[in-house]
Design an enzyme around this catalytic site. Structure first.
Site, PDB file in Angstrom:
ATOM      1  N   LYS B  80       0.844  -1.202   0.000  1.00  0.00           N
ATOM      2  CA  LYS B  80       0.000   0.000   0.000  1.00  0.00           C
ATOM      3  C   LYS B  80       0.878   1.250   0.000  1.00  0.00           C
ATOM      4  O   LYS B  80       1.943   1.269   0.640  1.00  0.00           O
ATOM      5  CB  LYS B  80      -0.914  -0.032   1.233  1.00  0.00           C
ATOM      6  CG  LYS B  80      -2.012   1.028   1.237  1.00  0.00           C
ATOM      7  CD  LYS B  80      -2.927   0.863   2.459  1.00  0.00           C
ATOM      8  CE  LYS B  80      -4.033   1.896   2.502  1.00  0.00           C
ATOM      9  NZ  LYS B  80      -4.930   1.710   3.659  1.00  0.00           N
ATOM     10  N   SER B 155      -9.904   1.666   2.827  1.00  0.00           N
ATOM     11  CA  SER B 155      -9.033   2.437   1.966  1.00  0.00           C
ATOM     12  C   SER B 155      -8.000   1.593   1.210  1.00  0.00           C
ATOM     13  O   SER B 155      -7.445   2.056   0.222  1.00  0.00           O
ATOM     14  CB  SER B 155      -8.279   3.473   2.805  1.00  0.00           C
ATOM     15  OG  SER B 155      -7.425   2.824   3.735  1.00  0.00           O
ATOM     16  N   SER B 179     -10.082  -0.676   7.001  1.00  0.00           N
ATOM     17  CA  SER B 179      -9.551  -0.466   5.650  1.00  0.00           C
ATOM     18  C   SER B 179      -8.921  -1.683   4.995  1.00  0.00           C
ATOM     19  O   SER B 179      -8.592  -1.638   3.807  1.00  0.00           O
ATOM     20  CB  SER B 179      -8.521   0.673   5.662  1.00  0.00           C
ATOM     21  OG  SER B 179      -9.168   1.911   5.690  1.00  0.00           O
TER      22      SER B 179
END
Lengths: 494, 487
Positions: B80, B155, B179
């Protein structure tokens, strides 16, 4: 001392000055407060930084044990209560020298609470509100040759700081200066900080206002926080200026604390004036909240007791004791107590010595001279205290003269050898043996017939000359008292 | 096909010499390049690392030279874009960090690199991890491989899209309030949010520091166990990291099989608040089927009352925003990233930089955070939320003293359409209605793929355990994978 005796009167206005101080002290720890960067003053800008103290994305602080211990020691020295649980908070504000956009500080659970510092030889006590830990910010640089740019040096970022907050207990500029001097003495003595105001390792802000007495009525003028006082002289000058200014303002406008609140003014060293920086309306809202990156700290009582034993006797008490116990002067006692190590060295050297005052003299002149020349601390001095004691005792017992002692000292300080060893190796011990001294006297008289005649003709200076020859002949080793006696006896025909 | 294999299968192939690391990484790179040419690409990566194949070749050489003692040598992982990898760009999908290069690696990355893993690229995300749909990204949204008109969740949407779309075998995400689990649920993956403290946060860009944790997305519980074991352990650079040992996960890293948990006698609590009357029928059906399966395997599943859970989203959005407002104060244009041009004064520079650099959702949360911390409102919001969080911790601990797991749907709906909630922040926030409590209570929580909607959209079920009981969650998920997950 009653409060009323501290009141002053000017042009019919009876008033008292009320001062409280916030003293920031940088700690002499090896590393910064929350990272492993070296903690040292100055250096090439931005050479002592890392992701943590630069506040880079993702970096996290880790609290330095030395910061916590320094804070506890300070609290103990000030008679504070050391918290059993303490925590850090974030103080949020924006400035280019603050790379995270917040300062790690302490808000509602400071490490130390309460306490007092005695000033004026113990005649007055200034209450301590709290001592808390925080980190220093960087420094903005505005260079003349780059008018359109500003720079930031982050070397100072993350330097461990203690903020010591006093009660509003001081009643004059002199008391405020005495308070800050007292803090400095303790911090230096305990080797927590070097408290160098020029380098900013001790910084002081003061809150000041006046209490106006009009008969039975009491008014308070608006509190002003004064910043940017960079010397003791500045503290005194700023408070004197501010007192006069508030008095004049009271006379013309009768503004009260309730009506106006608190404002911040900066001291200008050149003009000697304070200048308005911020009114109450413009005050920042720091939005404190607990620092989630650091765990609350539980302070074990064993640690506190261990550190308490390291604090020991405090400078004010030690000063009085040294004066009483060793017959030292105010000045000598004060200087020896400038650091714990220095006074410790003195006391070790003095214990069992025949003349502690002479020991003090040697430390304050010869030893300090060597330390200054080499830029070292007493803890790195080559000669242990018992060597100095031995040296001073050697003079007292007539083994060497004071003059030769200085040569012996120089070698001691250079090599760390025992004075007795140096005296023996170099054959420096005094000649006190009468037979030997007599032989020297005879040989001097034989070689200086003219001086002998002069002396007998009543010219006293000839004796001094002959005595000088005796010392020269003996290479300085003749015991001067015994030699003088023998010389006079011989010249006077006895 | 390589891109459909789990990490553990790839690992076996490497060990048996049937595959090379270069083949594996090339396969994922080719899949990424092919996808990028599509009309509606997944948008899973914001950067695929050019040198990943070269790194794989180097790993193959090491293996041939008999230097294969790193347990995950040559296996790729997607990362990420809020986890620092030294020398790589890092943006958190924000204009604010355009041009920023990570000067150091996060602890988790350091450990995975030491274990031999190869970072494939940086994955898309909601800006600074704030969002539930991956639409608040300066790169544009990531898409759900099951239906490209839908969100992969957020997210960590890019990480989920990459794994579900065959562009990576496993990925690192991060969680502050769901997330990782929400995207896992939306994309049909296993997603683990470890206990607060299990994985170091050093080098994870902070959002809500008391809630943040790096999480894992993968195709099997075993894959998560392997990566988790390689990354876990106390980190002296993170005071909030824990010195906990995970022997079962470590054994999987050392080559053992992840044991399946026998459900007989397993006590599971289902909070009534998380299975409300109005729960979407398809989510409800999948969840009920999972409960029936668990009971059929001997588990005691009990519906309990835990009303404090209804406060979790509210207190989450207060506390996370408060911490975010402070954590994001450092992005000011002074030292790195974006700096607005043509500002006359320092404060104008701050204002313009932050207005240009941050997207709307990030600005909204900074404003909320500053508001709840400001004097006059602190007691009513931040302080009260902290008190309720403490109460929630106690209440949840009480339930977990009697039950080993708390079971619930991961999300109230399957993946929703892109654009459907992006203008309605409250509706978006409610995507996290079942996930935030685990972050608030510091607990490990795992989303597993429990079934599909009639339209073929994945639906997840969430297991939450006692603090540091990650291995229990993984073993229970493994039981499901072996016995029911395939069906």
């Amino acid at each position: 001392m009653s409060a009323s005796s501290l009141n002053r009167t000017l042009d019919g206005i009876e008033y008292e000055i009320v001062v409280g101080c916030e003293v920031h002290v940088q700690l002499l720890t090896k590393t910064k407060a929350f990272c492993a960067c070296e903690n040292r003053f100055g250096g090439i800008p931005n050479s002592r930084v890392c992701p943590v103290c630069l506040g880079l994305p993702g970096a996290l602080p880790v609290v330095s044990a030395a910061l916590v211990e320094g804070a506890i020691i300070t609290g103990l020295a000030l008679g504070s209560r050391v918290a059993e649980i303490t925590k850090f908070d974030r103080k949020n504000y924006v400035y280019p020298d603050l790379p995270k956009g917040y300062q790690i500080s302490q808000y509602d659970l400071p490490i130390c609470v309460g306490g007092a510092l005695e000033i004026a030889e113990g005649a007055r006590a200034v209450g301590i509100t709290r001592v808390h830990m925080e980190e220093d910010a960087g420094k903005s640089l505005h260079l003349e040759e780059a008018a359109n740019a500003s720079y930031v040096d982050f070397n100072r970022c993350g330097t461990p700081l203690l903020e010591i907050v006093s009660e509003p207990d001081m009643r004059s500029p002199e008391e405020a200066v005495a308070f800050v001097e007292g803090i400095r003495e303790i911090m230096r003595y305990l080797e927590i900080s070097d408290c160098n105001m020029e380098e900013g390792s001790l910084r002081c802000d003061a809150n000041v206002n006046l209490r106006i007495h009009e008969g039975e009525k009491l008014f308070a003028t608006p509190i002003v926080e004064i910043k940017n006082m960079n010397s003791f002289r500045a503290i005194r000058a700023a408070l004197e200026f501010e007192t006069d200014r508030q008095l004049a303002e009271w006379r013309s406008e009768r503004l009260t604390l309730e009506a106006v609140g608190k404002s911040t003014r900066g001291f200008n060293d050149e003009t000697g004036e304070t200048v308005l920086q911020r009114t109450k309306e413009a005050a920042s809202d720091y939005r404190y909240f607990p620092e989630p990156d650091l765990r609350p700290i539980e302070i074990g009582r064993e640690l506190v007791e261990k550190l308490r034993s390291r604090v020991g006797e405090l400078p004010a008490a030690k000063r009085e004791r040294l004066k009483a116990q060793y017959g030292l002067s105010d000045f000598d006692a004060q200087t020896l107590v400038s650091s714990k190590a220095m006074s410790g060295y003195f006391e070790e050297a003095a214990s069992g010595s025949r003349d502690p005052k002479k020991i003090a003299n040697w430390i304050l002149t010869e030893v300090r001279g060597v330390l200054n020349d080499r830029g070292i601390e007493i803890t790195s001095f080559a000669s242990p205290p018992e060597h100095l004691r031995e040296l001073v005792d050697s003079i007292e017992s007539g083994i060497i003269s004071g003059k030769i002692a200085k040569d012996v000292f120089a070698e001691m300080a250079a090599s760390g050898k025992r004075p007795s060893e140096i005296i023996r190796e170099r054959g420096l011990s005094q000649i006190a043996d009468e037979g030997e001294l007599r032989r020297v006297v005879e040989s001097v008289i034989a070689a200086n017939e003219k001086s002998v005649t002069d002396y007998r003709a009543g010219r006293d200076h000839a004796l001094k000359y002959l005595m000088g020859q005796v010392m020269k002949e003996s290479r300085g080793r003749a015991n001067p008292i015994a030699a003088a006696r023998l010389l006079e006896e011989r010249l006077n025909g006895r | 096909m390589i891109t459909e294999l789990s990490l553990s299968e790839l690992r076996g192939g490497l060990r048996r010499g049937e595959l090379t690391s270069a083949e594996i990484v090339s396969a994922f790179r080719d899949a990424y390049l092919a996808d990028a040419k599509k009309e509606e690409p997944l948008g899973a990566y914001v950067e695929f690392f050019d040198d990943s194949v070269a790194l794989a070749e180097r790993a193959d050489e090491a293996r041939r030279a008999g230097e294969a003692d790193a347990p995950l040598l040559g296996l790729p992982i997607a990362v990420k874009d809020n986890i620092l990898v030294k020398g790589r760009a890092l943006t958190c999908a924000s204009r604010m960090l355009r041009g920023f290069t990570a000067p150091y690696s996060s602890t988790v990355i350091d450990r995975l690199l030491a274990a031999g893993m190869i970072p494939l690229g940086r994955t898309n995300m909601d800006e600074f991890a704030m969002g539930s749909s991956c639409e608040y990204s300066c790169y544009g949204p990531a898409r759900n491989p099951a239906d490209r008109t839908r969100t992969p969740g957020g997210s960590s949407g890019g990480s989920a899209a990459a794994v579900a779309g065959g562009l990576a075998p496993v990925a690192l995400g991060s969680e502050t309030g769901g997330s990782v689990r929400l995207p896992a649920s939306f994309c049909g993956l296993y997603g683990l949010k470890p206990s607060y403290g299990s994985l170091s946060r050093y080098g994870l860009v902070a959002f809500g520091s008391s809630l943040d944790q790096i999480g894992l997305l993968g195709r099997s519980p075993e894959d998560l166990a392997v990566v988790f074991a390689a990354a876990a352990g106390r980190d002296p650079r993170d005071e909030t990291s824990a010195a906990t040992d995970f022997p079962a996960a470590r054994a999987v890293l050392d080559g053992a099989e992840l044991p399946a948990r026998d459900f007989r006698g397993l006590k599971i609590a289902v909070p009534r608040e998380f299975v409300p009357e109005g729960l979407e029928a398809e989510v409800s059906a999948v969840f009920d089927r999972f409960v029936r399966w668990a009971r059929s395997r001997g588990a005691f599943v009990e519906i309990i009352d835990l009303p404090i859970l209804e406060a979790s989203v509210a207190i989450y959005y207060i506390l996370a925003a408060a911490e975010a407002s402070s954590n994001l104060a450092r992005y000011d244009g002074v030292r790195y990233g974006l700096r607005a041009k043509e500002a006359g004064t320092l404060f104008e520079m701050y204002e313009r930089t932050r207005s240009e650099g941050f997207g709307e959702e990030v600005r909204r949360r900074i404003l909320i955070g500053n508001f709840v911390l400001s004097s006059g409102y602190y007691d009513a919001y931040y302080k009260k939320a902290q008190a309720v969080r403490a109460l929630l911790l106690r209440e949840v601990a009480r339930v977990l003293a009697e039950h080993e797991l708390i079971l619930s749907p991961t999300a109230p709906t399957p993946a929703f359409k892109l654009g459907s909630k992006v203008r309605d922040p409250l509706a978006m926030y409610l995507s996290d209605v079942y996930t935030t409590f685990a972050n608030l209570a510091l607990l490990p929580s795992l989303s597993l793929p429990a079934g599909l909607s009639r339209e073929g959209l994945p639906i997840g079920v969430q297991l939450t355990g006692r603090r540091f009981a990650e291995e229990t969650l993984l073993s229970c998920a493994e039981t499901w994978r072996r016995e029911g997950g395939g069906g």
